[in-house]
Every structure is written in structure tokens, then in C-alpha cells.
Scaffold this active site. Structure first.
Site, mmCIF file in Angstrom:
data_model
loop_
_atom_site.group_PDB
_atom_site.id
_atom_site.type_symbol
_atom_site.label_atom_id
_atom_site.label_comp_id
_atom_site.label_asym_id
_atom_site.label_seq_id
_atom_site.Cartn_x
_atom_site.Cartn_y
_atom_site.Cartn_z
ATOM 1 N N ARG A 142 0.837 -1.206 0.000
ATOM 2 C CA ARG A 142 0.000 0.000 0.000
ATOM 3 C C ARG A 142 0.870 1.254 0.000
ATOM 4 O O ARG A 142 0.539 2.250 -0.639
ATOM 5 C CB ARG A 142 -0.940 -0.018 1.208
ATOM 6 N N LYS A 244 -2.802 6.415 1.752
ATOM 7 C CA LYS A 244 -2.696 6.813 3.161
ATOM 8 C C LYS A 244 -1.761 8.020 3.288
ATOM 9 O O LYS A 244 -0.722 7.963 3.960
ATOM 10 C CB LYS A 244 -2.215 5.623 3.991
ATOM 11 N N GLU A 280 -16.228 6.380 4.734
ATOM 12 C CA GLU A 280 -15.579 5.759 5.892
ATOM 13 C C GLU A 280 -15.644 6.708 7.070
ATOM 14 O O GLU A 280 -15.964 7.888 6.915
ATOM 15 C CB GLU A 280 -14.148 5.357 5.561
#
Ligand code: COI
Length: 397
Positions: A142, A244, A280
Site C-alpha cells: 500500500r 494513506k 468511511e
């Protein structure tokens, strides 16, 4: 106190030479690599102490009240640092004493938020010695995807996992006793080189630190209460919601603070286009269950594809639930039997209520809640209580 003088041992001497050669490795041009060039000989000694300490002193537990762990920073002993130039590749890093780092005021990360972070956990094994790190390769991958989006070089999967292992082992006295929590590992990747006009930084720092943690929410394992935010958005199509980046997190603080003031645990965000599909919460993914069907917002570039999210999807399917990754609307919430959140920090958190436009919807979070079964199944693998048939954990000691 772990500090010792430099030991006169051949293995450590070899390590010393390696550290010296790392130290004198040419950096990315005049003025761009502040960290190493500004560290005098005492820095070398610190690196040697690391080599010594990791051999000798980390077996006993740190002096911590393990029953009072929350999700707060507790400074541990070591952090791992690796640097490289733009257009170059990361090649070698090392453990350093945990502490402040030096950055140019014009570092890319400080001026233009060129930065990513990851979060993963290490557990002390319940049955015997050793430690388990949960799916570190997934975090490494990621970070690679995120680094491409943020125009940064990234450590390879092996380099990332190696750094995580080193950090966990060097801080192993901070890993809570089984059942009391975990060591939360926080890898960072940042543009550390100076830049004034908007452009990628000239130098990059990959840093890994760690802290012992307990439950994320102040509610502990108790069900949480969410409020839907429909005036500000976490992510937009084409933006960075799926990676992220550090820049995704401070924009949610205002909504989070307002929600907390009103007594809610956290905020649930909607999509920025239709203002009706769940995305989210500020620090975790969301799932709903209706009968045997579990649904979670599909990944379409605006939500983070959580590693816990992926693990829970797999575990739920193994239990026989149908799991749909789809558009989940606020109307779906009015019909749901159960709602829960997932994340590395959060693990699996049952949701007691969601408030939307002043209306409060309540959900099952009793002993029979599916989220409890999923939580147990996941944490049993993470702690080594259940056999890891999926090969998710990496064992070290
Ligand atoms: C994590 O769950 O690891 C996260 O990165 C969320 C963070 C805001 C604590």
C-alpha cells in the site's frame, strides 16, 4: 536506562564499520540531506549502542502499567531510518535511538504535505515465545501505491518488512503481555529534502517507530456512536482518498472535534458527489449487516482499502456470509441489523448508533453480534491463539 558504552566485541565492531560506511554515504546534493550531515560523532556512538542494546537488554518488559494502555504515544527505545534521493532507490537504513529528527523548514513534507504513513501491529504470542506481525507485506504494498500517487520513491516490500521487524525487535520490551494490547508500528515516508516552488522534494526519508497501544476508542471494546457528516467531505474523485497520505487526516479533525463535543465517538463521511453513499469514518472503514449479507462501501478511489477491511471480508466469507463491496447508501442504514467499523488501530468496533439529520438509528451489538465473532476470529489469528491458515502473520523472536 538502556544506554551502554560501545562494547569491544568483534561482531559489534563489524556492525560499527557498516554503520560508519552508511554514515559517510554521499547524500543528495549540498544542503539537501540535513539529517546525516548535521549529526556529529556522537550520532555514531548512538548507532553502536543500538547494536549492543538489541543484543543484550530488551528481554524484560518495559516499566508500563499494561492495564492502562490506550491509543496514546508512549515513546519507545528505537526507530528505523532510511533515506534516499529523488530518482534514486532506498538502499540501506538503520536503527537509531527514538527521538526528534531534524528537518529543513522547507522540507517537502512540511510545506506541501508530501508524506504517507502506515499502521500495523505486532503481538506477543500467547502460546510461547516470539512475536507476530500482522500482514506487513500488505502495508508495504500500500505504501508503494501511495508513493506513486505522491511522487515519492518507496522502499521495496522486503526493505519495508525488514525495517518493521528491526523496529519491533529493538522495542520488544514494549510489546504488551498477551491480551493487554499490541505494539503499534508506524512507518512514515516523507519528502524530507528542501523545496520552495511546488515540486517533489529532493530527498526522502522512510522512518519506522512504534508504541504500545490498547483500545483505540475511549469506549474500549464497548459499542461506539457515530454521526454522519454531510457538510464536509473526506475525499473527492480523483483525489487522494484511497492512499494513506498524511493530507487525508487533518481535514477531518474539525468534524471529529465537533462530533466529540456533542458526545459522539466519531464521524462517518459521505461521498462528495451524491452526498448519500457511505465512505468511511475518520480513522476506519465501515460495514453493515442485513441478515446473512454483509456490505461495505466499494473502493472507487475515495476510501482507503484497509488491510483489516480486507481480512474481515475474507473471514466473514469463510463463516458463510455473503459479502458485497458496493455503494452503500444512508437509506441502507435504516434497514441494517448491525453496523461495525474496522481498522488496524480500531480492529473491529461494533456500532451502537448512527445519527443522521437528527435521527438516531440503533443496531444490535449484543453478545450474538456478528462483529464480535469476526473480532474474535481476527484477533485469535493476530495473537497466535488460532492457527494462521492464511499465512497472514510473520513470526519473529
Ligand atoms: C490505523 O488504523 O492504523 C490508522 O492509520 C488510523 C489512524 C488515524 C490511527
Amino acid at each position: 536506562m538502556l544506554t551502554r558504552s560501545i562494547p569491544q566485541k568483534s561482531s559489534t565492531a563489524g556492525m560499527f564499520m557498516k554503520l560508519v560506511s552508511n554514515f559517510i554515504k554521499p547524500q543528495c546534493g549540498v544542503g539537501s540531506c540535513s539529517f546525516f550531515t548535521s549529526r556529529p560523532a556522537s550520532y555514531l556512538q548512538t548507532a553502536c549502542e543500538v547494536a549492543f542494546d538489541t543484543e543484550r537488554n530488551v528481554d524484560e518488559y518495559a516499566d508500563v502499567d499494561w492495564d492502562k494502555l490506550g491509543f496514546r504515544l508512549m515513546e519507545t527505545d528505537y526507530m528505523y531510518i532510511m533515506k534516499c534521493c529523488q530518482d534514486d532507490e532506498f538502499s540501506h537504513g538503520q536503527l537509531n535511538r527514538y527521538g526528534n529528527i531534524e528537518l529543513s523548514p522547507s522540507a517537502g513534507v512540511l510545506n506541501y504535505a508530501q508524506g504517507l504513513f502506515e499502521g500495523l501491529k505486532a503481538y506477543r504470542k500467547v502460546n510461547g515465545n516470539g512475536f507476530l506481525i500482522f500482514r506487513p507485506e500488505e502495508n508495504a504494498r500500500r505504501m508503494q501505491i501511495g508513493s506513486d500517487r505522491m511522487c515519492m520513491p518507496s522502499p521495496s516490500v522486503d526493505q519495508f518488512v525488514h525495517a518493521v521487524k528491526q523496529t519491533v525487535l529493538a522495542n520488544k520490551r514494549w510489546i504488551p503481555p498477551p491480551g493487554k494490547g499490541s505494539l503499534y508500528v508506524r512507518p512514515l515516508l516523507m519528502g524530507s529534502g528542501p523545496i520552495l516552488g511546488l515540486a517533489p522534494a529532493s530527498e526522502y526519508t522512510f522512518l519506522v517507530y512504534a508504541a504500545p497501544v490498547g483500545n483505540y476508542f475511549k469506549e474500549g471494546l464497548e459499542p461506539i456512536n457515530l454521526v454522519i457528516q454531510d457538510e464536509s467531505y473526506r475525499a473527492t474523485p480523483g483525489g487522494t482518498g484511497a492512499v494513506k497520505t498524511i493530507a487525508n487526516y487533518s481535514p477531518v479533525l474539525k468534524a471529529q472535534m465537533q462530533a466529540k463535543k456533542k458526545g459522539f465517538t466519531d464521524v462517518l463521511f459521505l461521498d462528495a458527489v451524491d452526498n448519500k453513499y457511505l465512505e468511511e469514518a475518520s480513522s476506519c472503514n465501515i460495514f453493515i449487516r442485513k441478515n446473512n449479507v454483509i456490505s461495505t462501501p466499494m473502493a472507487r478511489g475515495t476510501i482507503l482499502e484497509g488491510i483489516t477491511r480486507g481480512s474481515i471480508i475474507e473471514i466473514a466469507r469463510d463463516f458463510g456470509y455473503e459479502v458485497d463491496e458496493r455503494l452503500v447508501s444512508v437509506e441502507d442504514l435504516t434497514e441494517a441489523d448491525e453496523v461495525f467499523c474496522t481498522g488496524t488501530a480500531v480492529v473491529v468496533a461494533p456500532v451502537n448508533s448512527i445519527t443522521y439529520k437528527g435521527q438516531r438509528y440503533k443496531y444490535n451489538c449484543g453478545e450474538d453480534a456478528v462483529s464480535r465473532k469476526l473480532y474474535k476470529s481476527l484477533t485469535d489469528i493476530q495473537m497466535g491463539i488460532a492457527e494462521d491458515k492464511k499465512g497472514w502473520t510473520v513470526e519473529i523472536d
